[in-house]
Design a protein around this motif. Structure first.
Motif, PDB file in Angstrom:
ATOM      1  N   THR A 256       0.860  -1.179   0.000  1.00 46.97           N
ATOM      2  CA  THR A 256       0.000   0.000   0.000  1.00 46.97           C
ATOM      3  C   THR A 256       0.895   1.228   0.000  1.00 46.97           C
ATOM      4  O   THR A 256       1.765   1.378   0.863  1.00 46.97           O
ATOM      5  N   ALA A 257       0.682   2.089  -0.985  1.00 47.08           N
ATOM      6  CA  ALA A 257       1.458   3.323  -1.104  1.00 47.08           C
ATOM      7  C   ALA A 257       0.514   4.512  -0.959  1.00 47.08           C
ATOM      8  O   ALA A 257      -0.594   4.504  -1.489  1.00 47.08           O
TER       9      ALA A 257
ATOM     10  N   GLU B 116      -5.232   0.426  -9.766  1.00 44.62           N
ATOM     11  CA  GLU B 116      -4.378   0.435  -8.576  1.00 44.62           C
ATOM     12  C   GLU B 116      -4.773   1.534  -7.590  1.00 44.62           C
ATOM     13  O   GLU B 116      -4.456   1.449  -6.406  1.00 44.62           O
TER      14      GLU B 116
ATOM     15  N   VAL C 126      -2.745   3.788  -3.140  1.00 37.88           N
ATOM     16  CA  VAL C 126      -2.487   2.879  -4.254  1.00 37.88           C
ATOM     17  C   VAL C 126      -2.150   1.507  -3.686  1.00 37.88           C
ATOM     18  O   VAL C 126      -1.367   1.401  -2.745  1.00 37.88           O
TER      19      VAL C 126
ATOM     20  N   VAL D 278      -0.760  -2.343  -4.771  1.00 38.61           N
ATOM     21  CA  VAL D 278      -0.093  -3.149  -5.802  1.00 38.61           C
ATOM     22  C   VAL D 278       0.505  -4.404  -5.160  1.00 38.61           C
ATOM     23  O   VAL D 278       0.555  -4.518  -3.940  1.00 38.61           O
TER      24      VAL D 278
ATOM     25  N   LEU E 127       6.923  -3.867  -4.940  1.00 39.39           N
ATOM     26  CA  LEU E 127       7.570  -2.587  -5.210  1.00 39.39           C
ATOM     27  C   LEU E 127       7.823  -2.413  -6.703  1.00 39.39           C
ATOM     28  O   LEU E 127       7.723  -1.305  -7.226  1.00 39.39           O
TER      29      LEU E 127
ATOM     30  N   ASP F 137       5.907  -3.545  -9.074  1.00 37.62           N
ATOM     31  CA  ASP F 137       4.607  -3.151  -9.640  1.00 37.62           C
ATOM     32  C   ASP F 137       4.352  -1.665  -9.388  1.00 37.62           C
ATOM     33  O   ASP F 137       3.805  -0.965 -10.238  1.00 37.62           O
ATOM     34  N   PHE F 138       4.752  -1.188  -8.190  1.00 35.85           N
ATOM     35  CA  PHE F 138       4.569   0.233  -7.910  1.00 35.85           C
ATOM     36  C   PHE F 138       5.439   1.073  -8.830  1.00 35.85           C
ATOM     37  O   PHE F 138       4.995   2.096  -9.353  1.00 35.85           O
ATOM     38  N   GLU F 139       6.675   0.653  -9.034  1.00 35.71           N
ATOM     39  CA  GLU F 139       7.552   1.394  -9.945  1.00 35.71           C
ATOM     40  C   GLU F 139       6.944   1.463 -11.345  1.00 35.71           C
ATOM     41  O   GLU F 139       6.953   2.514 -11.984  1.00 35.71           O
TER      42      GLU F 139
ATOM     43  N   THR G 217       6.048   9.676  -2.308  1.00 32.92           N
ATOM     44  CA  THR G 217       5.400   8.434  -1.884  1.00 32.92           C
ATOM     45  C   THR G 217       5.863   8.006  -0.510  1.00 32.92           C
ATOM     46  O   THR G 217       7.042   8.102  -0.181  1.00 32.92           O
TER      47      THR G 217
ATOM     48  N   PHE H  20       5.200   4.457   2.024  1.00 28.00           N
ATOM     49  CA  PHE H  20       4.640   3.110   1.997  1.00 28.00           C
ATOM     50  C   PHE H  20       4.107   2.745   3.367  1.00 28.00           C
ATOM     51  O   PHE H  20       4.766   2.977   4.389  1.00 28.00           O
TER      52      PHE H  20
END
Length: 156
Positions: A67-68, A94, A111, A113, A116, A118-120, A138, A140
């Protein structure tokens, strides 16, 4: 604003705890006979107090462990750029929540995902490609402490 009485609040509290219960069970829990209970429920739906019914899914159980919280600043806050941003993020699965903010960020997003990486990918190929985005910060989430879906409805 929709005016709620104590019975409306009891109905909402029960449904927020278990949206799948039958009208019979709901009526027993709130102390109404089934017909008046169903009538009140339909009124809450028609007035938009109840907007929809959903299933809550555990993110970890479906492989969405990251979770971001993302703060976004736009280069320009005119209506055109706000609309472009809002339309774009509304289409990103997302993005679980997006708020227009006051303060040092224009938007705050939650967000979810799988990793990490996937977040990038989300950041590089989606979020920063939106026209007008000038800054992204961001944080996390390590673990949730409080996560509620039930609103504290009060009689008005």
């Amino acid at each position: 604003m929709n005016k709620l009485d104590a019975m409306d609040c009891r109905i909402l509290a029960e449904l927020q705890a278990d949206g799948r219960m039958s009208n019979q069970e709901l009526s027993e829990r709130v102390g109404l006979s089934p017909s008046p209970c169903l009538r009140r429920l339909r009124q809450l739906e028609e007035r938009g107090v109840i907007s929809r019914y959903v299933a809550l899914v555990d993110p970890d159980a479906v492989g969405l462990a990251v979770t971001a919280f993302v703060r976004v600043r736009l280069g320009s806050q005119d209506d055109k750029h706000l609309a472009i941003f809002e339309q774009a993020v509304a289409g990103f699965p997302e993005v679980m929540e997006c708020y227009l903010m006051t303060g040092d960020a224009d938007y705050h997003l939650r967000v979810v995902v799988g990793s990490l990486g996937d977040f990038e990918d989300f950041l590089r190929h989606k979020l920063t490609r939106i026209k007008g985005v000038s800054q992204v910060t961001t944080s996390f989430g390590l673990r949730p402490i409080v996560y509620r879906t039930e609103l504290p409805a009060r009689a008005s």
